[in-house]
Design an enzyme around this catalytic site. Structure first.
Site, short mmCIF file in Angstrom:
data_model
loop_
_atom_site.label_atom_id
_atom_site.label_comp_id
_atom_site.label_asym_id
_atom_site.label_seq_id
_atom_site.Cartn_x
_atom_site.Cartn_y
_atom_site.Cartn_z
N HIS A 37 0.84 -1.20 0.00
CA HIS A 37 0.00 0.00 0.00
C HIS A 37 0.88 1.26 0.00
O HIS A 37 0.59 2.23 -0.72
CB HIS A 37 -0.86 0.06 1.27
CG HIS A 37 -1.91 -1.01 1.39
ND1 HIS A 37 -1.92 -1.90 2.42
CD2 HIS A 37 -3.01 -1.28 0.64
CE1 HIS A 37 -2.97 -2.70 2.31
NE2 HIS A 37 -3.65 -2.34 1.22
N GLN A 61 -18.34 -5.16 -1.05
CA GLN A 61 -17.53 -6.06 -1.86
C GLN A 61 -17.27 -7.40 -1.19
O GLN A 61 -16.50 -8.21 -1.70
CB GLN A 61 -16.23 -5.38 -2.31
CG GLN A 61 -15.24 -5.10 -1.22
CD GLN A 61 -14.11 -4.19 -1.72
OE1 GLN A 61 -14.32 -3.03 -2.02
NE2 GLN A 61 -12.92 -4.74 -1.85
N GLY A 147 -2.94 -1.64 -7.36
CA GLY A 147 -1.90 -2.66 -7.44
C GLY A 147 -2.22 -3.73 -8.47
O GLY A 147 -3.38 -4.12 -8.65
N LYS A 149 -1.39 -6.68 -8.06
CA LYS A 149 -1.69 -7.91 -7.32
C LYS A 149 -3.16 -8.26 -7.53
O LYS A 149 -3.52 -9.42 -7.68
CB LYS A 149 -1.40 -7.73 -5.85
CG LYS A 149 -1.67 -9.01 -5.10
CD LYS A 149 -1.41 -8.84 -3.65
CE LYS A 149 -2.33 -9.72 -2.88
NZ LYS A 149 -3.54 -9.13 -2.45
N ASP A 150 -4.02 -7.23 -7.54
CA ASP A 150 -5.44 -7.42 -7.84
C ASP A 150 -5.64 -7.11 -9.33
O ASP A 150 -6.27 -6.12 -9.70
CB ASP A 150 -6.27 -6.50 -6.95
CG ASP A 150 -6.07 -6.81 -5.48
OD1 ASP A 150 -6.82 -7.59 -4.93
OD2 ASP A 150 -5.12 -6.26 -4.88
N SER A 185 -0.20 -8.75 1.66
CA SER A 185 -1.66 -8.66 1.72
C SER A 185 -2.05 -8.44 3.17
O SER A 185 -1.44 -9.01 4.08
CB SER A 185 -2.27 -9.97 1.21
OG SER A 185 -3.63 -10.06 1.61
#
Ligand code: AMP
Length: 290
Positions: A37, A61, A147, A149-150, A185
């Protein structure tokens, strides 16, 4: 750093800054901040005069059986970390502030959300695009940073921004990892020491797949099987999906003819982790954003 909780206060502040000629960069997060982050925030600082970080665990979500209640939270630690990297405005709205009584609007991106995480989390991306659209409307940033990553989230948000003529640039940032390779994460905090060791199978399996492809393997099934075998050889693991797909449409591929995305979602104990890599091509991140 200013800490704001009210939407109207953020709107006023951002409007003033824009009128003063400043460029605004937004980093949406769910908090429990880690170095990944913070890297997004550092990159936002390079692209914009003023950096706004939102910290909001967005109930929309999470599915009914998912971890909204147990999602890790650390308000004071997060504020200190954000302050230390030079964030200008931290926005921490309550759930009621974002979704007051009577709230009933959703933003949906269609095809891209039907693949990968969308299969086991059918309402997840509506929640993401809705909250991100709201954050864009509240702050009206010139850039927003997400990111890789997602990966699917990044493609879905880029699509939404284009489709709805949102006037901003989406910046994608490579996955930040622990020294042993585990993708950072917030959910890693839930892993026991033994599960933490097993969780390394995600990165190891990406490396194995890359190795196979670099050595000439082109059959997606073969790569997928090798990845699955490696993951399942680690204790406490259950595969949600291992998918080789087109990095732009996210549709499955059978043969690796061009740049291919390998995306994984694996439960380690009760903790669901995701990771991904691009293989066998020359695509760079900007291509998935246009
Ligand atoms: P989250 O708080 O998990 O919703 O993530 C907020 C933003 O940080 C999203 O854009 C994520 O893709 C990004 N992010 C989370 N983990 C990482 C990581 N390890 N490296 C880079 N970006 C990340």
């Amino acid at each position: 750093m200013e800490v704001l909780e009210r939407i109207d206060a953020v709107q006023r502040r951002c409007e003033d800054l824009r009128l003063a000629g400043k460029t605004l960069g937004l980093v949406p997060t769910m908090g429990f901040l880690h170095e990944g982050h913070l890297e997004l925030m550092r990159i936002a600082k390079r692209h914009a005069d003023v950096v706004i970080v939102s910290i909001f665990v967005n109930p929309a979500q999470f599915g009914p059986a998912e971890d909204f209640e147990t999602y890790p939270r650390d308000r004071s630690g997060d504020l200190e970390k954000a302050r230390n990297v030079g964030v200008d405005i931290a926005f921490l709205p309550s759930v009621r502030e974002m979704y007051p009584d009577g709230y009933q609007t959703k933003v949906t991106v269609d095809k891209l959300t039907k693949h990968l995480c969308g299969l086991s989390r059918p309402t997840h991306f509506d929640g993401v695009t809705t909250v991100v659209a709201k954050l864009f409307n509240i702050t009206k940033p010139h850039i927003a940073v997400f990111g890789q990553k997602d990966y699917q989230q990044l493609t879905v948000i880029s699509r939404m921004a284009r489709d709805l003529n949102m006037h901003l640039d989406i910046v994608g940032v490579p996955t930040f990892r622990e020294p042993d390779g585990l993708a950072m994460s917030s959910r890693n905090t839930h892993l026991s020491p033994e599960q933490r060791r097993s969780a390394l199978c995600l990165k190891k399996s990406l490396d194995l797949a890359r190795h196979l492809v670099e050595n000439g393997e082109r059959r997606a099934q073969k790569v997928k099987k090798a990845v699955e075998d490696l993951i399942l050889s680690h204790p406490h693991t259950a595969i949600d999906y291992v998918t080789l797909c087109d990095p732009v449409t996210l549709e499955d591929v059978e043969t690796l003819e061009a740049e291919t995305l390998l995306a994984l979602a694996v439960k380690v104990g009760k903790t669901r982790l995701i990771d991904n890599c691009l293989m066998g091509g020359t695509l760079n991140t900007q291509d998935i954003l246009t």
